[in-house]
Structure formats: C-alpha cells, structure tokens
Design a protein around this motif. Structure first.
Motif, PDB file in Angstrom:
ATOM      1  N   LEU A 135      45.180  37.643  39.007  1.00 39.87           N
ATOM      2  CA  LEU A 135      43.947  37.103  39.579  1.00 39.87           C
ATOM      3  C   LEU A 135      42.787  38.080  39.395  1.00 39.87           C
ATOM      4  O   LEU A 135      41.653  37.675  39.111  1.00 39.87           O
ATOM      5  N   THR A 136      43.087  39.360  39.569  1.00 40.27           N
ATOM      6  CA  THR A 136      42.045  40.377  39.403  1.00 40.27           C
ATOM      7  C   THR A 136      41.572  40.440  37.958  1.00 40.27           C
ATOM      8  O   THR A 136      40.356  40.557  37.694  1.00 40.27           O
ATOM      9  N   SER A 140      37.839  39.590  36.750  1.00 40.39           N
ATOM     10  CA  SER A 140      37.068  40.649  36.080  1.00 40.39           C
ATOM     11  C   SER A 140      36.492  40.149  34.763  1.00 40.39           C
ATOM     12  O   SER A 140      35.361  40.498  34.401  1.00 40.39           O
ATOM     13  N   ILE A 141      37.259  39.325  34.045  1.00 43.65           N
ATOM     14  CA  ILE A 141      36.739  38.746  32.796  1.00 43.65           C
ATOM     15  C   ILE A 141      35.571  37.806  33.102  1.00 43.65           C
ATOM     16  O   ILE A 141      34.554  37.802  32.399  1.00 43.65           O
ATOM     17  N   ALA A 142      35.714  37.011  34.184  1.00 42.16           N
ATOM     18  CA  ALA A 142      34.633  36.088  34.555  1.00 42.16           C
ATOM     19  C   ALA A 142      33.366  36.840  34.946  1.00 42.16           C
ATOM     20  O   ALA A 142      32.247  36.363  34.704  1.00 42.16           O
ATOM     21  N   ILE A 237      29.149  43.524  39.977  1.00 38.98           N
ATOM     22  CA  ILE A 237      28.486  42.535  40.830  1.00 38.98           C
ATOM     23  C   ILE A 237      27.308  43.162  41.566  1.00 38.98           C
ATOM     24  O   ILE A 237      26.229  42.561  41.691  1.00 38.98           O
ATOM     25  N   ARG A 238      27.497  44.387  42.011  1.00 40.61           N
ATOM     26  CA  ARG A 238      26.427  45.076  42.735  1.00 40.61           C
ATOM     27  C   ARG A 238      25.218  45.300  41.823  1.00 40.61           C
ATOM     28  O   ARG A 238      24.068  45.087  42.222  1.00 40.61           O
ATOM     29  N   GLN A 239      25.487  45.726  40.598  1.00 40.64           N
ATOM     30  CA  GLN A 239      24.396  45.936  39.646  1.00 40.64           C
ATOM     31  C   GLN A 239      23.716  44.613  39.294  1.00 40.64           C
ATOM     32  O   GLN A 239      22.488  44.550  39.153  1.00 40.64           O
ATOM     33  N   ASP A 262      31.633  32.673  40.625  1.00 40.97           N
ATOM     34  CA  ASP A 262      32.474  33.731  40.078  1.00 40.97           C
ATOM     35  C   ASP A 262      32.387  34.996  40.921  1.00 40.97           C
ATOM     36  O   ASP A 262      33.386  35.686  41.145  1.00 40.97           O
ATOM     37  N   ILE A 263      31.194  35.295  41.384  1.00 40.97           N
ATOM     38  CA  ILE A 263      31.006  36.474  42.229  1.00 40.97           C
ATOM     39  C   ILE A 263      31.747  36.318  43.556  1.00 40.97           C
ATOM     40  O   ILE A 263      32.438  37.231  44.016  1.00 40.97           O
ATOM     41  N   LYS A 264      31.624  35.132  44.164  1.00 42.51           N
ATOM     42  CA  LYS A 264      32.318  34.873  45.426  1.00 42.51           C
ATOM     43  C   LYS A 264      33.823  34.964  45.242  1.00 42.51           C
ATOM     44  O   LYS A 264      34.536  35.533  46.084  1.00 42.51           O
TER      45      LYS A 264
END
Length: 344
Positions: A135-136, A140-142, A237-239, A262-264
């Motif tokens: 899942l990770t 991460s690819i998304a 995501i932060r950037q 995707d972020i959520k």
C-alpha cells in the motif's frame, strides 16, 4: 509467536495462577470478556470493510484490492486465532483444569490445534506487514509519479503481488517446522496463544535460533522500508502543499501533481503504518529477548494481544481518515438503523 522451553502440566498450572491476566477469578473473567469482545470487533470491522470495498465501484482499484487483502488477513485472526484462546480459557475457568492438548507441544501428539492456528496467526501477521508495504509503495507512486500511476499500478499486477504476499508469508510461517526438527508449536500459558516453542530439547540450537530470528528480521526490514517510503511521500506532500498556493496564484496548475484524494490516501496509509508498527514492536522485542533466553511471561501476554487488537484498528482508521469510506459504511449500516427505529 515464539516461546522457548518445554513446560509440564504442573508448570502450566502454576503459571496460570501467577500471570497478571489470571491471578484472580475477576482477572480471568475480564480476560475472557476482552477476548470475546475482540472477536466481535474484528469480525464486524473487517466484514464492513470487505462489504464497502467489494460492494462499491469507487473502491475497485489496486488500493481497494490491497485493503481487501488486509481485511481478509485480519478476519482470519478473528475467526481462527482468538476463538481458540477463548475456548481454552473458558474451559480452564469452568473446569479448573487445562484442556489436555494444551499440556503438550505439537511434537508429542498426533494432532495439535496449534499446528493450524500458529501458522495462521504468524502468516496473517506477515501478510498484514507485506500488504501495508505494498500500500505504501502504491501511494508513493501516486504521490511522487502521478502521471505514471495508471500505467505502473494495474489491477493485474496488484492481484499477482497479493497472491505472492500470501504464499510467501505462509511459507515463512511454516518454515520453522519445515527446516528445523527442534521447533514445535504449543499453547503457551503466558501469552494465552499458540506459539513456536522447542520440541524435546531445553536450549536453543544455533539452527533454530537463526530460523526464529527470521521473523523479526523480515518484519523490521519491511516495516523500516515502509516507514522510510512514507517519510519520503509525506515530505513530497508537504512540499506540494507549499507550492500549491503559488501555483494557484500564478494560475499555472501542473497536471503532474498528485490529486487531493491521492494525498489523503497517502496520509491514511501513513497512519496505518504507525498503528501497525506500534502494535508489532512489542512482539519483535519479545521474540529477540525470548531467543536470548528471557521468559518475560507477563510482557508476552500484553505483546501478543496488543498485536491481535491491531486486527480491528484498520476500519477505525479508514472511518476517521477516509470520508468516502465513512459515507459508504454509514449507508451500508443505515438499513439496520432504520429497522431498529421502526421497532422502537
């Protein structure tokens, strides 16, 4: 999943009266009540997860398939692993004597329930770890390569990886008995579960020592990789969040950026990783200490049952973090709520 040293019936009886979970009748009742409630929580939560994922088209995605695999692994713990402990503890509480099969390990009897239940618990735990790792990777690819997501992450590839994770995990779960004659399975009086144990010898030989250390080595390797990948994804995501405001002001939205969903989803998987790491770490510490000769009887009870409770956490995390899952679950359960309202 591992306990060392053979234990006689007398030793088990003494341990049953000395461990923190069973020193009084009230403690025994609370322990059995906890186990029963845990069974219902695992069954309810993971059946809801499967119903939502399989019954909603929105979740018919690689991520949804992985969540369904995780739910099946957790469901197996609630169907097979915990009920055996409930039966053994109720039998002990009612008859004031342990079931006969709990007095021997799997090498001393023709059939032992732990020959089935032990590998199921170990295998499902390993499946959970590998699934969270997958899942990770998927998230991460998304997040890091959103334009390549659909071409790299496909349903067919995800299905193949799920099958491989189940086969590999259960192969690793039975490997201690396959590759070492010194290792058996027993119902341990400390953890109140089926654990790996020594067969007819009193000390760990080097071969058995190395085989049993495969579990924490494999688990921590995957968990460590999962944590690192999550940190990279969350940093990205932060950037992205910092740049999004500037891009919006410049009216220059980039199509190569991850979507809000995707972020959520990445943050949800990050939460799953933290929860599983927190529940698995006591087991890993116990396994290493046990191989080195430490008994840690009371600690083993809490370590194993903290890990077992992880089987009902996922649905809670999905409900809190994923609004679409929460709405679908509420819609699924609303007919039952209406029936209760009509009856009243």
């Amino acid at each position: 999943m591992i306990e060392s040293g053979m234990t006689t019936m007398l030793d088990r009886a003494e341990a049953a009266h000395c461990t923190v979970c069973c020193c009084t009748l009230a403690n025994k009742i609370l322990m059995v009540l906890f186990m029963v409630l845990l069974v219902f929580a695992i069954l309810f939560g993971n059946l809801v997860t499967l119903a939502v994922v399989l019954g909603t088209k929105h979740f018919h995605t690689p991520q949804g398939y992985l969540k369904a695999s995780l739910a099946v692994a957790d469901l197996a713990v609630g169907i097979f692993v915990v009920p055996l402990s409930v039966y053994a503890e109720i039998y002990l509480m009612v008859t004031d004597s342990v079931p006969e099969w709990t007095s021997y390990n799997s090498q001393l009897v023709s059939f032992h329930p732990c020959n089935v239940i032990g590998p199921i618990f170990a295998g499902c735990t390993l499946v959970s770890i590998t699934t969270i790792f997958l899942l990770t990777i998927e998230r991460s690819i998304a997040v890091l390569r959103p334009l390549h997501k659909d071409s790299v992450i496909t349903r067919k590839r995800t299905t193949i990886l799920i099958v491989l994770s189940w086969v590999g995990s259960f192969f690793l779960a039975v490997s201690p008995m396959v590759f070492s004659r010194e290792i058996a399975l027993e119902y341990n009086s400390c953890s109140r579960m089926c654990n790996y144990a020594l067969g007819t010898i009193s000390e760990f030989p080097s071969q058995a020592w190395n085989i049993l250390l495969l579990f924490p080595a494999f688990d921590f390797t995957l968990l460590g990789g999962t944590v690192v990948i999550n940190i990279i994804s969350l940093s990205s995501i932060r950037q992205h969040s910092k740049r999004r405001k500037h891009l919006a002001e410049a009216e220059c939205q980039s199509t190569s950026k991850p979507t809000f969903s995707d972020i959520k989803a990445a943050k949800t998987i990050g939460t799953l990783t933290v929860a599983f790491t927190a529940s698995f770490t006591p087991i890993a510490v116990f396994v290493v200490g046990n191989v080195l000769g430490n008994k840690w009887c009371n600690f083993s009870f809490f370590a194993f049952w903290i890990l077992a409770t992880n089987s009902c956490w996922n649905v809670i995390i999905y409900s809190v973090r994923d609004q679409k899952f929460r709405l679908c679950a509420h819609k699924l359960l609303s007919p039952f709520q209406r029936r209760d309202t009509t009856k009243t």
